[in-house]
Design a protein around this motif. Structure first.
Motif, PDB file in Angstrom:
ATOM      1  N   HIS A 174      16.226 -50.800  20.116  1.00 19.04           N
ATOM      2  CA  HIS A 174      14.967 -50.568  20.839  1.00 19.04           C
ATOM      3  C   HIS A 174      14.738 -51.651  21.894  1.00 19.04           C
ATOM      4  N   PHE A 175      15.133 -52.875  21.539  1.00 21.47           N
ATOM      5  CA  PHE A 175      14.987 -53.969  22.515  1.00 21.47           C
ATOM      6  C   PHE A 175      15.919 -53.726  23.712  1.00 21.47           C
ATOM      7  N   ALA A 176      17.141 -53.279  23.410  1.00 22.35           N
ATOM      8  CA  ALA A 176      18.094 -52.968  24.503  1.00 22.35           C
ATOM      9  C   ALA A 176      17.523 -51.857  25.379  1.00 22.35           C
ATOM     10  N   GLU A 177      16.927 -50.866  24.746  1.00 24.51           N
ATOM     11  CA  GLU A 177      16.325 -49.751  25.501  1.00 24.51           C
ATOM     12  C   GLU A 177      15.142 -50.260  26.343  1.00 24.51           C
ATOM     13  N   TRP A 178      14.388 -51.216  25.781  1.00 22.04           N
ATOM     14  CA  TRP A 178      13.254 -51.794  26.524  1.00 22.04           C
ATOM     15  C   TRP A 178      13.760 -52.529  27.781  1.00 22.04           C
ATOM     16  N   ILE A 179      14.861 -53.249  27.623  1.00 18.66           N
ATOM     17  CA  ILE A 179      15.439 -53.942  28.792  1.00 18.66           C
ATOM     18  C   ILE A 179      15.740 -52.933  29.894  1.00 18.66           C
ATOM     19  N   LEU A 180      16.298 -51.806  29.479  1.00 21.06           N
ATOM     20  CA  LEU A 180      16.654 -50.789  30.478  1.00 21.06           C
ATOM     21  C   LEU A 180      15.422 -50.119  31.078  1.00 21.06           C
ATOM     22  N   THR A 181      14.392 -49.934  30.263  1.00 24.91           N
ATOM     23  CA  THR A 181      13.232 -49.175  30.756  1.00 24.91           C
ATOM     24  C   THR A 181      12.193 -50.048  31.466  1.00 24.91           C
ATOM     25  N   VAL A 182      12.232 -51.351  31.239  1.00 23.29           N
ATOM     26  CA  VAL A 182      11.215 -52.186  31.908  1.00 23.29           C
ATOM     27  C   VAL A 182      11.828 -53.158  32.944  1.00 23.29           C
ATOM     28  N   PRO A 183      12.409 -54.291  32.543  1.00 20.49           N
ATOM     29  CA  PRO A 183      12.865 -55.222  33.600  1.00 20.49           C
ATOM     30  C   PRO A 183      13.995 -54.664  34.467  1.00 20.49           C
ATOM     31  N   SER A 184      14.954 -53.992  33.832  1.00 17.73           N
ATOM     32  CA  SER A 184      16.064 -53.434  34.625  1.00 17.73           C
ATOM     33  C   SER A 184      15.553 -52.344  35.562  1.00 17.73           C
ATOM     34  N   THR A 185      14.612 -51.540  35.086  1.00 17.82           N
ATOM     35  CA  THR A 185      14.024 -50.492  35.934  1.00 17.82           C
ATOM     36  C   THR A 185      13.330 -51.115  37.141  1.00 17.82           C
ATOM     37  N   ALA A 186      12.600 -52.215  36.905  1.00 16.79           N
ATOM     38  CA  ALA A 186      11.902 -52.885  38.019  1.00 16.79           C
ATOM     39  C   ALA A 186      12.899 -53.343  39.081  1.00 16.79           C
ATOM     40  N   ALA A 187      13.993 -53.973  38.625  1.00 16.41           N
ATOM     41  CA  ALA A 187      14.992 -54.466  39.581  1.00 16.41           C
ATOM     42  C   ALA A 187      15.657 -53.314  40.324  1.00 16.41           C
TER      43      ALA A 187
END
Lengths: 219, 207, 288
Positions: A174-187
């Protein structure tokens, strides 16, 4: 003529390409549909000439001049010829005028594709796994804060995306998915705006005749 | 081990490509050239049977849509690429395709990649219907602004721009890290696919 | 050469060999792992499940042999799901080399269903339950053209039948009759569907992406432009898990089979990076 006519055509078709989205009138929509389904389809089909023709010309030239590795060009030319003959005369489902089986042994276009093209293509890209693992080992060093951040994120995503992580650290996927859906999405979105604007500017430059690289010279 | 000759062919070709890992060799080069030859032959087949026949040749042969002959002549200008004296004619079909593509992409690209993406970034009251959604939306908004500021080269990086663009790097590194993690997954997947084929379909070691 | 130096200079051939073993051994001796479906995969599954009977699912097979091991299991899983739920399916290809792969997936999955079907109604029949439209030159032609009339874009299907004579096509005319379009892509074609099909005709888009491209689609999931997504082999395995647990369909699950090797390979690559870093920092400390 050699430059102005193509530039005029690119301007006209450019405006014509944009119009149906902006003006939903049925006359424009019908013209647009006919243009795509007939004109673009046929011109698109002929564009194969450019690709296949260039390859044939290059390898014929290699054979004629006996350049380095010219023997392999025969492999390419013969395989191209045989596949084309089987496809053109054997038909797509093997029901053409050319027989595509001897007893139980089938050599129709689909069989050739699945048994030769797929293994060749898939294996060609699979060997990248070896190069990537070697490159990651050699160059992936935590030299600075930014590099460490990149490394850590990669580790979390790498481990978080395999099922074992859910057994060992249940929250990690879930944390890996959060990285993809929040900070990585922003970048990615931030960079995406730049890429989109760049693409739009290039399209506009092509239509207006400012970008002329596609002419392959101005003579 | 299988007795199917086609599986043997696939396995030999697979090993041929793998042999490149040792070094470039004749076996690999044969496979490489076969790959290009077959893919071109395959393309010719479908363009003829499923595009040119139903769209051009059949209607014209039945006396319908005779104006398509004119389009075919324009398409045939691609052949002129190989005749240096009149090779400029190839620009005409390219101009038609390129112009239409560029024109079609402008209004739709603005909508899909800019307007809709901006709309998703902007924070409204409805964003806070869920607390977490609200917080993460703020993070995304901040991350987007920071990332864009990193690519803003028109002004010297001082004042607010300095920490903002640095935060941009942080977001970008996280983004690249995630991409790298997923790239590893992609490359390994392809390798697994080929090894499974060799061990299962060819050698029959696993069932 | 000190041990630290050795750690930074392992010969590439050993790295290759180890990766080969690490991937190969779990294929021979797999350990059972059940992938846990993530929200983007669940959303895609639910969107397909909710397709009403009068509308169709369109699968765009937009990959070529180079990404076949990663993406082909997704096509299998989607087809199994759609056929098990009796959804109408339209299949097309943006990539010409996707044609053979789409045909392979279709023939395999329809054979799976038809081998256990007891009645004509249970069987999966070309033209009634699915239509394989094939491929058309230039991506813009099918992507925009299907908004007006699918049969005009594809006058004949892959098998050479006149498209507008097929029973399914009496009801499936254009994007108005398409509930969801899933682009399984090795490249950028989902972006084209979003840019052209969605903005012009409002069609909902799902994505099956290679892991390399997957991170680029997350902003579009966030904005709602992408309904759901499978990312790489992991995404395929998660979808297979949903098809198995929710529908009880037991075909060969290639992506799930690969998860043991995938896990081992990820751990091995992480370990090599750690070893390289240990060596690097030890040497740097010594130099200081």
């Amino acid at each position: 003529m050699k430059v102005r006519l193509p530039l005029l055509l690119v301007l006209i078709t450019g405006i014509f390409g944009a119009l149906p989205f902006l003006i939903p009138h049925h006359v424009i929509q019908t013209a647009d549909n006919e243009f795509r389904n007939s004109v673009l389809v046929i011109i698109g089909a002929f564009s194969l000439v450019l690709g296949v023709g260039s390859i044939i010309r290059h390898h014929m030239d290699k054979v004629r001049r006996k350049r380095e590795h010219w023997g392999y060009s025969w492999v390419l030319l013969i395989s191209l010829l045989i596949t084309s003959i089987i496809g053109l005369f054997g038909g797509i489902d093997g029901n053409g005028s050319l027989p595509t089986h001897i007893g139980n042994f089938h050599f129709d276009i689909q069989t050739i594709f699945i048994r030769m093209e797929v293994p060749l293509g898939a294996t060609m890209f699979s060997i990248l796994a070896f190069f990537m693992s070697s490159a990651a080992y050699r160059s992936f060093k935590a030299r600075s804060f930014e590099a460490t951040l990149l490394l850590l994120t990669a580790f979390i995503v790498m481990f978080g995306s395999v099922p074992l992580s859910a057994y060992l650290i249940p929250k990690l996927p879930h944390f890996a998915e959060w990285i993809l859906t929040v900070p990585s999405t922003a970048a990615k979105r931030g960079m995406g705006f730049g890429i989109a604007l760049g693409g739009l500017a290039t399209s506009l430059k092509i239509i207006l005749g400012i970008e002329r690289g596609w002419l392959g010279g101005t003579k | 081990m299988t007795h199917n000759p086609w599986i043997w062919v696939s396995a030999i070709l697979t090993l041929g490509i793998f042999s490149f890992l040792y070094k470039e060799n004749p076996f690999y080069r044969v496979c490489e050239h076969l790959f290009i030859g077959i893919s071109n032959g395959y393309s010719i087949t479908f363009v003829w049977h499923r595009v040119l026949m139903p769209t051009l040749i059949n209607p014209v042969a039945h006396g319908e849509k005779l104006w398509l002959i004119l389009i075919a002549i324009i398409g045939a200008f691609y052949f002129m690429y190989f005749i240096p004296q009149i090779s400029w004619l190839v620009r005409i079909p390219i101009a038609i395709v390129l112009g239409y593509g560029a024109g079609a992409s402008i209004p739709r690209g603005i909508d899909a990649a800019i307007v809709q993406q901006l709309r998703a970034t902007i924070i409204t009251r409805s964003t806070f219907l869920s607390v977490y959604n609200g917080i993460w939306s703020i993070v995304i908004l901040f991350g987007v602004i920071a990332t864009i500021s990193y690519f803003f080269f028109s002004r010297e990086r001082k004042g607010i721009l300095k920490p903002l663009s640095y935060t941009g790097i942080v977001f970008i590194m996280i983004g690249f890290g995630a991409s790298f993690g997923y790239t590893v997954m992609a490359r390994v997947s392809l390798l697994i696919g080929r090894l499974t084929f060799l061990l299962r379909d060819w050698l029959g070691i696993i069932h | 050469m000190s041990i630290w130096e050795k750690l930074t200079k392992i010969d590439r051939r050993y790295i290759y060999l180890m990766l080969l073993l690490v991937v190969m051994i779990p294929i021979i001796v797999p350990f059972k792992l059940h992938p846990k479906p993530m929200p983007p995969v669940e959303n895609l599954f639910n969107a397909i499940d909710a397709i009403p009977p009068e509308k169709a699912l369109v699968i765009s097979v937009d990959y070529s042999p180079d990404t076949e091991p990663e993406l082909h299991p997704m096509t299998y899983a989607l087809l199994r799901h759609a056929f098990a739920r009796h959804k109408k399916v339209g299949i097309l290809c943006i990539s010409l080399l996707g044609l053979g792969l789409a045909q392979d997936a279709l023939s395999t999955v329809t054979n799976e269903f038809n081998s256990v079907a007891t009645t004509h109604a249970d069987s999966i029949i070309n033209g009634r339950d699915y239509v394989f439209w094939g491929w058309q030159t230039m991506p813009l032609v099918p992507i925009l053209g299907m908004g007006e009339n699918i049969a005009k874009v594809f006058p004949v299907d892959y098998y050479g039948n006149k498209t507008d004579t097929l029973p399914m096509m009496k009801k499936i005319k254009n994007y108005n009759n398409v509930a969801l379009l899933v682009s399984i892509a090795g490249g950028e074609s989902p972006f084209w569907y979003i840019t052209y099909a969605q903005t012009s005709f409002g069609v909902r888009i799902g994505v099956g992406s290679t892991a390399v491209m997957a991170t680029d689609f997350y902003p579009y999931i966030n904005s709602g432009q992408v309904t759901g997504m499978m990312s790489g082999m992991k995404g395929g395995a998660e979808y297979e898990e949903l098809v198995l647990t929710k529908l009880g369909i037991k075909g060969r699950r290639k992506a799930t089979e690969a998860m043991s090797s995938q896990t081992a390979a990820h751990l091995w690559i992480m370990l090599t990076i750690v070893l390289g870093n240990i060596g690097y920092f030890a040497l740097r400390r010594r130099k200081k």
